[in-house]
Write a protein that holds these residues in place. Sequence first.
Motif, mmCIF file in Angstrom:
data_model
loop_
_atom_site.group_PDB
_atom_site.id
_atom_site.type_symbol
_atom_site.label_atom_id
_atom_site.label_comp_id
_atom_site.label_asym_id
_atom_site.label_seq_id
_atom_site.Cartn_x
_atom_site.Cartn_y
_atom_site.Cartn_z
ATOM 1 N N ALA A 97 6.801 22.895 20.927
ATOM 2 C CA ALA A 97 5.966 22.309 19.892
ATOM 3 C C ALA A 97 6.597 21.028 19.376
ATOM 4 C CB ALA A 97 5.763 23.306 18.753
ATOM 5 N N ALA A 98 7.921 21.038 19.212
ATOM 6 C CA ALA A 98 8.625 19.852 18.742
ATOM 7 C C ALA A 98 8.564 18.727 19.763
ATOM 8 C CB ALA A 98 10.082 20.199 18.425
ATOM 9 N N GLU A 99 8.375 19.078 21.037
ATOM 10 C CA GLU A 99 8.314 18.068 22.096
ATOM 11 C C GLU A 99 6.903 17.548 22.322
ATOM 12 O OE1 GLU A 99 9.928 20.147 25.384
ATOM 13 O OE2 GLU A 99 11.962 20.203 24.562
ATOM 14 N N GLY A 100 5.962 17.974 21.517
ATOM 15 C CA GLY A 100 4.621 17.455 21.621
ATOM 16 C C GLY A 100 3.600 18.409 22.192
ATOM 17 N N LEU A 101 4.003 19.594 22.628
ATOM 18 C CA LEU A 101 3.069 20.592 23.128
ATOM 19 C C LEU A 101 2.798 21.626 22.044
ATOM 20 C CD1 LEU A 101 4.456 21.353 26.728
ATOM 21 C CD2 LEU A 101 2.642 19.764 26.084
#
Length: 254
Positions: A21-25
């Motif tokens: 989630a932190a990586e954009g997913l």
Amino acid sequence: MRTIFLAILFVLSFSSVPATAAEGLPARFVYLRDVAPDIVQDIRYAGWHNFLGRPVKGYDAPECILTLEAANALKAVQEELNASGFGLKVYDGYRPKRAVADFAAWSKAISDQIAKNEFYPAEDKKDFFDKGYVALKSGHSRGSTVDLTIIPWPPRPGESYTPGQELKPCTAPYDVRFNDGALDMGTGFDCMDPKSAPLSNDVPLVARHNRLLLRTLMEKHGFAPYEAEWWHFTLKKEPFPDTYFDFPVAAPAK
């Protein structure tokens, strides 16, 4: 004291967010290469070799994104195949809703048939919706559906595709149609033809055997087949059975 307690809860809530989630997913989505880096990826809709004959909206990078559950299940299939000298190649995983809409819009533009000779040589484009080749919703958008095939292991190089090259029918014999290094499955990937049905008897015996091998292993590891396409499988216990996502297929953040 109450203020300190709330502050701790606030910090913990962020620390518990999955790394993806932190990586954009979205949470519970992963890049397949992070879970099973040996699985070969040939993400067709990010390039020019597909039934539209161009990159599809929403595919900003040639990456396979899946839910963690689906990715782990594919890893298990890959490991079992590797033990017998085979492996997996994926053509598509998560598909944004905007890509599905792009498919639908393309299907209504009847004159746009640049890739017909390969991907639907015997079908009439105006019948695509009626025959189910294109739909307004796709299970791919839920993140646990994958298109794939079996390849020899270690992988062998296949043909490279150049936009504008001569297209050969996806229903042609194995040694005639486009060869992407996969085993003979009776048709090419995304072949819009009755021969693509997994249990079709209108393909060579070796192709029927290869389809059965793929189907057997995918079902063993929790996937359900789609009875119109030998390459298409959905995780039975998918974590988002009613949610259709629209985030783009993008490269991992550096």
